[in-house]
Design a protein around this motif. Structure first.
Motif, short mmCIF file in Angstrom:
data_model
loop_
_atom_site.label_atom_id
_atom_site.label_comp_id
_atom_site.label_asym_id
_atom_site.label_seq_id
_atom_site.Cartn_x
_atom_site.Cartn_y
_atom_site.Cartn_z
N ARG A 51 0.75 -1.31 -0.59
CA ARG A 51 0.59 0.14 -0.39
C ARG A 51 1.33 1.18 -0.30
NH1 ARG A 51 -5.71 -0.39 1.67
NH2 ARG A 51 -5.92 -3.07 1.59
N ASP A 54 2.72 4.37 -4.48
CA ASP A 54 1.67 4.72 -5.61
C ASP A 54 1.39 4.60 -7.03
OD1 ASP A 54 1.07 6.43 -3.01
OD2 ASP A 54 2.29 7.85 -3.63
N ALA A 73 -4.34 -1.96 -11.73
CA ALA A 73 -5.88 -0.52 -11.67
C ALA A 73 -6.34 -1.22 -10.52
CB ALA A 73 -6.43 -0.92 -12.58
N GLU A 74 -6.22 -2.80 -10.15
CA GLU A 74 -7.22 -3.30 -9.04
C GLU A 74 -6.84 -3.07 -7.21
OE1 GLU A 74 -7.44 -7.45 -10.19
OE2 GLU A 74 -9.19 -7.03 -11.73
N CYS A 75 -5.63 -2.44 -7.58
CA CYS A 75 -4.89 -2.38 -6.26
C CYS A 75 -5.22 -1.25 -6.35
CB CYS A 75 -3.85 -2.67 -6.25
SG CYS A 75 -3.42 -5.14 -6.22
N GLY A 76 -5.27 -0.10 -7.24
CA GLY A 76 -5.56 1.52 -7.13
C GLY A 76 -3.96 1.91 -7.74
N LYS A 77 -3.84 1.11 -7.98
CA LYS A 77 -2.18 2.06 -8.75
C LYS A 77 -2.04 3.02 -10.07
CE LYS A 77 0.20 -0.52 -5.31
NZ LYS A 77 -0.12 0.06 -4.23
N HIS A 78 -1.55 3.95 -9.53
CA HIS A 78 -1.38 4.85 -11.07
C HIS A 78 -0.59 3.67 -11.67
CE1 HIS A 78 -3.08 8.39 -9.70
NE2 HIS A 78 -2.76 7.49 -8.96
N SER A 101 -12.34 2.33 -14.19
CA SER A 101 -13.26 1.84 -13.16
C SER A 101 -12.37 3.22 -11.73
CB SER A 101 -12.28 1.05 -12.23
OG SER A 101 -10.80 1.07 -11.83
N LYS A 103 -10.12 4.04 -10.37
CA LYS A 103 -9.18 3.35 -8.85
C LYS A 103 -7.40 4.87 -9.78
CE LYS A 103 -10.92 -0.55 -7.35
NZ LYS A 103 -11.25 -1.59 -6.98
N PHE A 104 -6.89 4.66 -10.69
CA PHE A 104 -6.16 5.19 -11.39
C PHE A 104 -6.25 5.90 -12.13
CE2 PHE A 104 -6.72 1.91 -14.29
CZ PHE A 104 -5.82 1.27 -15.32
#
Length: 132
Positions: A51, A54, A73-78, A101, A103-104
């Motif tokens: 986490r 980034d 993307a599923e993990c929220g990363k750029h 999504s 998130k990213f």
């Protein structure tokens, strides 16, 4: 890796590579140019689970680009993924769905220079550069 090590404000905090020799070489470059020891992972999924990270740069063989972009993307990363971003239409559709999504943000070296990417990323993928 070389291109991103010199980007102002970007810190390379981790390397994921299944080959220990390449991980060690990359860690050595980061230590030499940024002055710190990065975290090392043999499996990209472990890096994505961290986490504190980034953003990721995907510079793997082409057939991994879409899978790793969707997982990121599923993990929220750029994501900055080198070209080609994917190998099939289905992979491209999965990447677009992941991007939607919310998130990213995803940038591809093939289109980055004109897509409104942050200046540091745009300059790393300037038109005519084939080494990014």
């Amino acid at each position: 890796l070389q291109n991103f090590l010199g980007v102002a404000g970007a810190v390379s905090v981790a390397v994921a590579d299944p080959y220990a020799e390449r991980r060690a070489r990359a860690a050595g470059l980061i230590k030499e140019q940024q002055g710190h020891e990065p975290k090392l992972y043999g499996d990209f999924r472990e890096l994505l689970a961290d986490r504190s990270i980034d953003a990721v740069v995907i510079a793997t063989p082409d057939h991994w680009h879409a899978v790793q972009t969707v997982h990121a993307a599923e993990c929220g990363k750029h994501v900055y993924v080198e070209k080609p971003a994917c190998c099939t239409i289905e992979e491209g559709k999965a990447m677009v769905a992941a991007g939607r999504s919310g998130k990213f943000q995803s940038y591809s070296a093939a289109v980055c220079a004109d897509c409104g990417a942050p200046p540091a990323v745009s300059s790393a993928a300037a038109p005519g550069r084939t080494d990014t």
